[in-house]
Write an enzyme that holds these catalytic residues in place. Structure first.
Site, mmCIF file in Angstrom:
data_model
loop_
_atom_site.group_PDB
_atom_site.id
_atom_site.type_symbol
_atom_site.label_atom_id
_atom_site.label_comp_id
_atom_site.label_asym_id
_atom_site.label_seq_id
_atom_site.Cartn_x
_atom_site.Cartn_y
_atom_site.Cartn_z
ATOM 1 N N GLU A 53 -55.053 16.328 -12.840
ATOM 2 C CA GLU A 53 -55.331 16.200 -11.406
ATOM 3 C C GLU A 53 -54.858 17.467 -10.720
ATOM 4 O O GLU A 53 -53.745 17.937 -10.988
ATOM 5 C CB GLU A 53 -54.559 15.024 -10.809
ATOM 6 C CG GLU A 53 -55.160 13.677 -11.068
ATOM 7 C CD GLU A 53 -54.343 12.576 -10.391
ATOM 8 O OE1 GLU A 53 -53.666 12.864 -9.381
ATOM 9 O OE2 GLU A 53 -54.365 11.454 -10.894
ATOM 10 N N ASP B 179 -48.017 10.905 -0.428
ATOM 11 C CA ASP B 179 -47.142 11.704 -1.271
ATOM 12 C C ASP B 179 -45.681 11.672 -0.850
ATOM 13 O O ASP B 179 -45.356 11.684 0.335
ATOM 14 C CB ASP B 179 -47.632 13.156 -1.313
ATOM 15 C CG ASP B 179 -48.906 13.265 -2.125
ATOM 16 O OD1 ASP B 179 -48.903 12.783 -3.274
ATOM 17 O OD2 ASP B 179 -49.901 13.790 -1.612
#
Lengths: 267, 112
Positions: free
Chosen positions: A60, A71
């Site tokens: 990724e 995140d």
């Protein structure tokens, strides 16, 4: 946004590089993560190429966004550093192309606003041109995914949606039917970042997802240690390790050492 | 698209959200509410920018003349009301909604 018929997921899933790369074959597959442009453009290409040939099944690559709501601190910091060094969506696509040329399936992970600002049709065309295999957009729910997802699929990119521990079973079904390549299970209610232990109930969640898809099922968020790999074997097809790798990159280390250690535990 | 809302946002050409500052906490956000975006698009409302200093001056004027402490958010509107009032002249009528009270903003006003 205007409506677009898009394409049926079934049309592309059979030929998906990601689906073949991530299906567990006795071993758990490992998916790595890096942030494009972290710590800078040059080093991020070097690290990406090293990761690409380290034995991971897919990589990724994050495209930095100013407001990365999924995140945790490590990846937020990496994204901020990349943005401070002038990383852009176009620049990230160039990094993705350089890394994808090593042969590893590359999955872009970013948020919907940079894609909208770049123009989703142009983004789809450029990502496909860069040799990218699929795209994950954590703040794009399946209910709102058209027309962007249709445009991504029309250039044969896989679109991977996320299932969370709080997702109801009827939504699991819908998320699975909208996903191609693989289905991403967020193991915990929270943001990305290494955790000591994986949450209880994770195996039940993976089993639920499996009932609704024949695609590989990847587990991500919090996964960082060899014992996590062992715990996931038999339940998930693949484990996604992000923050632990990004931490290594951030301190100037070689993340492939960690990858090798994790891969041992996958077997 | 910010925080799940498709509307006007303060962003650069690459879709990165820009930092904001306002003396008024309620306005210190890079996104515009969907209703305001709609009213703007349908041209039913004209939107203008007002600075921190202008809002503070309007806050003090309203507090002194009316004995009413407006929140800093509608203090921005009071400043604009003053500009419109000069155009309308004596006898003109303007309605300003004081959407909140200014006690909560005393620290900001003190610091300003």
């Amino acid at each position: 946004m205007v409506a677009d018929p898009g394409r049926s997921p079934a049309a592309t899933s059979n030929k998906s590089r990601l689906a073949s790369a991530l299906k567990a074959d006795g071993d758990l597959k490992l998916v790595g993560y890096m942030m494009a442009g972290h710590p800078n453009r040059k080093r991020s290409i070097e690290v990406g190429k090293r990761l690409a040939t380290s034995g991971i099944a897919a990589l990724e690559i994050g495209i930095p966004f100013s407001d990365p709501l999924a995140d945790g601190p490590v990846i937020q910091h990496a994204g901020q550093t990349a943005l401070e060094h002038g990383m852009t969506v176009g620049g990230a696509l160039e990094i993705a192309a350089a890394v994808a040329s090593e042969g590893v399936p590359v999955v872009l992970m970013t948020y919907i606003n940079p894609i909208l600002a770049h123009d989703p049709r142009r983004f789809a065309a450029e990502a496909a041109q860069a040799g990218v295999a699929g795209v994950i957009v954590p703040d794009l729910p399946v209910e709102e995914s058209e027309p962007v997802v249709g445009w991504l699929r029309s250039t044969s990119l896989d679109t991977i949606f996320l299932v969370a521990p709080t997702t109801s079973e009827d939504r699991v079904e819908s998320i699975c039917s909208h996903s191609t390549g693989f289905v991403y299970c967020v193991t915990l209610t929270g943001v990305t970042g290494a955790r000591k232990e994986l949450p209880d109930g994770m195996k039940d969640m993976l089993a639920t997802v499996r009932r609704h898809t024949s695609l590989p099922v990847a587990a991500g968020f919090g996964i960082s240690r060899p014992e996590h790999m062992k715990a996931l074997r038999g339940s998930a097809d693949a484990a996604v390790v992000g923050s632990a790798i990004v931490s290594e990159i951030d301190r100037g280390g070689d993340p492939t050492t960690l990858v090798k250690e994790l891969l041992k535990a996958c077997r | 698209m910010l925080h799940g809302s498709y509307s006007y946002v303060l962003q650069d050409g690459d879709g990165q959200i820009q930092p904001t500052h306002s003396i008024s906490a309620g306005l210190d956000y890079p996104g515009v509410g969907p209703e305001h975006a709609f009213l703007h698009d349908t041209k039913r409302v004209e939107y203008v920018a007002v600075t921190d200093e202008e809002a503070l001056a309007a806050f003090k004027l309203c507090t002194r003349l009316e004995g009413i402490m407006p929140a800093l958010e509608p203090a921005h509107a009071l400043h604009q009301a003053g500009i419109i009032a000069r155009d309308l002249g004596p006898g003109g009528r303007i309605l300003v909604c004081l959407s909140g009270r200014g006690d909560k903003d005393m620290d900001s006003v003190d610091g300003g």
